[in-house]
Design an enzyme around this catalytic site. Structure first.
Site, mmCIF file in Angstrom:
data_model
loop_
_atom_site.group_PDB
_atom_site.id
_atom_site.type_symbol
_atom_site.label_atom_id
_atom_site.label_comp_id
_atom_site.label_asym_id
_atom_site.label_seq_id
_atom_site.Cartn_x
_atom_site.Cartn_y
_atom_site.Cartn_z
ATOM 1 N N SER A 23 -28.089 1.037 39.747
ATOM 2 C CA SER A 23 -29.301 0.858 38.955
ATOM 3 C C SER A 23 -30.426 0.313 39.842
ATOM 4 O O SER A 23 -30.798 0.929 40.833
ATOM 5 C CB SER A 23 -29.008 -0.043 37.749
ATOM 6 N N ASP A 54 -26.473 8.291 30.200
ATOM 7 C CA ASP A 54 -27.170 7.061 30.608
ATOM 8 C C ASP A 54 -28.377 6.827 29.703
ATOM 9 O O ASP A 54 -29.294 7.642 29.644
ATOM 10 C CB ASP A 54 -27.605 7.179 32.072
ATOM 11 N N HIS A 87 -24.632 3.970 31.155
ATOM 12 C CA HIS A 87 -25.168 3.266 32.333
ATOM 13 C C HIS A 87 -24.095 2.306 32.832
ATOM 14 O O HIS A 87 -24.120 1.107 32.527
ATOM 15 C CB HIS A 87 -26.450 2.529 31.938
#
Length: 223
Positions: A119, A173, A204
């Site tokens: 991320s 996601d 995610h």
């Protein structure tokens, strides 16, 4: 943001470390979030990889109402082209480069170092790795994007033009849309970088199958 050394969790191999993975966490997490993945990677029991899981500095994050949390940079909006505060990205880049240089000084050459991230940490691994002036063993970018959207960073270093890049993304996601990761891959691919793109049926996050394949990739690029 101070320029002091980042605090980190370090997981040493059973034998003397001959290579290193620096793994950067996501927004609001810490190095402790990914430290437990090492045994799940399925690496040989006698591997010689040192894993470093640094903690991002604490700072206010605009999209979270100014709440102070661990963050590699401020996220200003959900607009992909204006999401990352580039000044903050560059400040964290300096700290991450310092971590890499500390490992080089400790006897692990750059071409035995993988810069990885998830991320926000993946954004930093791409940005820092592409601009780093020594050839790394690999760059891993999980569930992330480029801070410039479809544009590669400025001041790219030729040293990592051929470096293996692994890009993974979750097909469901809900935090970083799949298209954002694909946009980053397309930009790298178009510019001739050595990147591999793979999606997984996940949100995610990371999943065991993916971590096992990451372990295989690390074993390949570090040997």
């Amino acid at each position: 943001m101070t320029q002091s050394s980042l605090e980190a969790i370090v997981v040493e191999p059973t034998s003397k470390a001959a290579s290193c993975v620096i793994w950067l966490h996501g927004l609001g997490d810490s190095g402790a979030g990914f430290a437990p993945v090492v045994p799940v990677l399925g690496l040989p029991s006698d591997h010689s990889i040192r894993f470093i899981f640094p903690h991002a500095p604490e700072q206010a994050v605009t999209i979270n109402g100014g709440y102070i949390m661990r963050s590699w940079y401020d996220i200003k909006s959900m607009d992909l082209h204006d999401r990352a505060d580039i000044t903050g990205v560059q400040a964290s880049e300096l700290q991450i480069k310092r971590l890499i240089e500390q490992q080089i000084s400790a006897g692990i050459p750059a071409n035995k170092i993988v810069l990885a991230g998830f991320s926000q940490g993946g954004v930093m691994s791409l940005f820092t790795g592409l601009r780093f002036e020594q050839s790394l063993a690999g760059i891993m970018a999980l569930s992330c994007y480029l801070p410039g959207g479809e544009h590669l960073p400025e001041q790219l270093a030729q040293a990592n033009k051929a470096t293996p890049i692994l890009q993974n993304h979750g097909e469901q996601d809900e935090v970083v849309p799949l298209f954002a990761g694909k946009m980053a891959y397309d930009a790298l691919n178009h510019a001739g970088y050595n990147s591999v793109w793979k999606t997984y049926p996940m949100a995610h996050s990371v999943i065991p199958t993916q971590l096992s394949e990451i372990g295989q990739w690390l074993n390949k690029v570090l040997n």
